[in-house]
Write an enzyme that holds these catalytic residues in place. Structure first.
Site, PDB file in Angstrom:
ATOM      1  N   LYS A 286       0.799  -1.226   0.000  1.00 32.56           N
ATOM      2  CA  LYS A 286       0.000   0.000   0.000  1.00 32.56           C
ATOM      3  C   LYS A 286       0.835   1.281   0.000  1.00 32.56           C
ATOM      4  O   LYS A 286       0.363   2.319  -0.442  1.00 32.56           O
ATOM      5  CB  LYS A 286      -0.954   0.006   1.201  1.00 32.56           C
ATOM      6  CG  LYS A 286      -2.090  -1.000   1.071  1.00 32.56           C
ATOM      7  CD  LYS A 286      -3.073  -0.857   2.207  1.00 32.56           C
ATOM      8  CE  LYS A 286      -4.151  -1.898   2.118  1.00 32.56           C
ATOM      9  NZ  LYS A 286      -5.181  -1.742   3.155  1.00 32.56           N
ATOM     10  N   ASN A 369      -2.785   2.521  22.065  1.00 34.70           N
ATOM     11  CA  ASN A 369      -2.024   1.478  21.378  1.00 34.70           C
ATOM     12  C   ASN A 369      -1.081   0.785  22.334  1.00 34.70           C
ATOM     13  O   ASN A 369      -0.638   1.362  23.322  1.00 34.70           O
ATOM     14  CB  ASN A 369      -1.221   2.107  20.224  1.00 34.70           C
ATOM     15  CG  ASN A 369      -0.689   1.061  19.267  1.00 34.70           C
ATOM     16  OD1 ASN A 369      -1.431   0.146  18.898  1.00 34.70           O
ATOM     17  ND2 ASN A 369       0.563   1.169  18.885  1.00 34.70           N
ATOM     18  N   ARG A 374       3.951   4.700  18.984  1.00 33.84           N
ATOM     19  CA  ARG A 374       3.233   4.745  17.700  1.00 33.84           C
ATOM     20  C   ARG A 374       1.950   5.564  17.844  1.00 33.84           C
ATOM     21  O   ARG A 374       1.562   6.294  16.929  1.00 33.84           O
ATOM     22  CB  ARG A 374       2.898   3.333  17.220  1.00 33.84           C
ATOM     23  CG  ARG A 374       4.099   2.577  16.713  1.00 33.84           C
ATOM     24  CD  ARG A 374       3.690   1.226  16.159  1.00 33.84           C
ATOM     25  NE  ARG A 374       3.333   1.275  14.759  1.00 33.84           N
ATOM     26  CZ  ARG A 374       2.780   0.257  14.092  1.00 33.84           C
ATOM     27  NH1 ARG A 374       2.518  -0.873  14.717  1.00 33.84           N
ATOM     28  NH2 ARG A 374       2.487   0.372  12.824  1.00 33.84           N
TER      29      ARG A 374
END
Ligand code: ATR
Length: 484
Positions: A286, A369, A374
């Site tokens: 992607k 998370n 992140r």
């Protein structure tokens, strides 16, 4: 022609396969090397009664078959079968010229398919071997192994050089060869082989039902628009079942094929060569497609990833339908301000699309998370806030919880991504996982009275948007009528 390879180890089983699948097949290949018992009389009777034309094949072990006896024994068996049975074709290997067998075949009007196999690679002398066989009036069949997308490209290029040979079969074994099997009519192959559902006669064989009813491979012609999906792995994806039946339903001549791709750059050459009109992109490509795109939309730029590429006259355009697929089921709630604050669990690729979609709709977001760095990074880029996964107090006020991690996905279906959180009951809970359709997290939310958006909706939503991007037409199925 679609050829059903009879993979049964008894003639009874093979008779059953013919009964079940004869309407989907133009002919069958009887692989006598797969039979438990080599009873020649029974094989002859089988050939005389079969409802479809037959190819007689006795494949040696070294060519990927199961025949272990000597060439001499094989010659004797084939001799009798050719003389007494009813066959349209016989498959004999390139290094197995016996004179007597060829003569019987000629006398009995049985066409010879002259095959060669390479279980390791695409051999360098592929083209000359095919030419040599064709020059003898036989049908050349090459079953070689494509190890990467470059090999697949080489084979597609072969067609131009061998276009003058009207009847030939060039197959690539392995997953990189799957598009060739599906697009056999575009590759100039006389036929393609498929297995009875639930069995596989060779690496990369598809089943006959998929070939006939999902891909409709036998309907492909020079006008068929080719679409597909690239990824690695890719063959398990549901997308061919979203797009192919829809093309058929709206009546356009198009096909959607899974392309296993290890190298994106080579795939773009491949796509040019095949005149691919558009394709979906899945893991891990992607981001890798971005340098090859002539235009990208705002979301692709924001998210940094693209899942749909479409040919626009002079360049490839990239869009991100995950973004719209995600928004679609909740757009009214966002626009109506029923959802103003959201929690997003996870900070990976899927979370990026989700967070940007929410932020672009004026929704405040807190990201939770496992790896806090992140979450922090994504929060900084998107103007969101973040918290540790166990800091459930930080999300006590949210209207929407989006679950983007893989926690709870099959096979580990008992796992809960947010065990410390107690649902209030008025949150909307959006799960991106679609296998299973109901995750442990969703079950818990449902028990508390939350409204749910299952992952299948986003999957379908992004597929619908892709379909509309590819064709310019409305997707013809609803969530209730689509089958995938
Ligand atoms: P995707 O593109 O599907 O989002 P990804 O980019 O690999 O895939 O992201 C996976 C997400 O699931 C991440 O947020 C990951 O958390 P980390 O950033 O800490 O790796 C999360 N995830 C995966 N397995 C997890 C687990 N066992 N527990 C908690 N979070 C997990």
């Amino acid at each position: 022609m679609l050829c059903l390879t009879l993979t049964g180890n008894t003639l009874e089983k093979n008779t059953e396969y013919i009964e079940l699948y004869h309407t989907m097949s133009d002919l069958c290949e009887l692989r006598i090397d797969l039979l438990e018992q080599m009873n020649l009389q029974d094989i002859i009777a089988f050939s005389q009664q079969a409802q479809l034309p037959l190819i007689l094949t006795c494949r040696r072990e070294r060519d990927g078959g199961a025949y272990r006896r000597t060439d001499r024994t094989r010659t004797g068996q084939l001799n009798r079968l050719l003389r007494e049975g009813t066959w349209a074709y016989v498959d004999l290997e390139e290094d197995f010229r016996r004179g007597e067998l060829e003569q019987i075949a000629r006398e009995r009007n049985i066409r010879i398919i002259r095959s060669f196999h390479d279980m390791q690679r695409v051999p360098a002398d592929l083209f000359s071997r095919i030419e040599r066989i064709a020059a003898k009036g036989e049908i050349p069949k090459a079953a070689v192994t494509a190890l990467n997308i470059r090999d697949a490209l080489t084979l597609f290029s072969a067609e131009q050089q061998l276009a003058h040979i009207e009847k030939k079969i060039i197959l690539a074994m392995g997953d990189y060869g799957v598009p060739r099997r599906i697009l056999y009519r575009r590759t100039g192959s006389l036929l393609t082989y498929a297995s009875p559902p639930g069995t596989s006669a060779a690496p990369g064989h598809l089943d006959i039902e998929s070939m006939k009813h999902i891909y409709r491979s036998d309907q492909v012609n020079s006008q068929t628009n080719i679409y597909g999906i690239i990824g690695n792995p890719v063959l398990h994806t549901a997308s061919p079942r979203i797009h192919n039946p829809a093309f058929h339903k709206v009546g356009i001549n198009a096909i959607y094929v899974p392309f296993l791709v290890d190298d994106v750059r080579t795939f773009f050459t491949f796509a040019d060569r095949l005149s691919v009109k558009g394709f979906s992109v899945t893991v891990p490509h992607k981001q890798q497609v971005l340098p090859y795109l002539g235009r990208i939309t705002r979301e692709v730029k924001q998210i940094g990833s693209c899942n749909t590429v479409v040919w626009e006259r002079e360049y490839w355009k990239g869009i991100n339908t995950d973004y719209y697929g995600f928004l679609r089921p909740i757009l009214n709630l966002l626009d109506g301000e029923r959802i103003k604050r959201a929690a997003v669990i996870g900070a990976g690729g899927a979370a990026r699309a989700v967070v940007w979609a929410l932020r672009n709709h004026q929704c405040s977001v807190v990201i939770l998370n496992r790896t806090p760095q992140r979450a922090e990074e994504l929060a900084r880029q998107t103007g969101s806030s973040w918290a540790a996964l166990d800091d459930t107090a930080s999300i006590s006020q949210v209207d929407l919880i989006v679950q983007t991690t893989s926690v709870g996905m099959a096979p580990d279906t008992d796992a809960d991504p947010l065990p410390g959180y107690t649902f209030r009951g008025d949150e909307v809970v959006y799960e991106l996982i679609y296998t299973p359709e109901m995750t442990a997290f969703m079950k818990r939310a449902k028990l508390s009275g939350c409204s749910l958006v299952p992952g299948k909706q986003m999957l379908l939503g992004q597929g619908i948007m892709q379909f509309e991007t590819f064709t310019g037409l409305n997707y013809p199925f609803t969530e209730d009528t689509v089958v995938f």
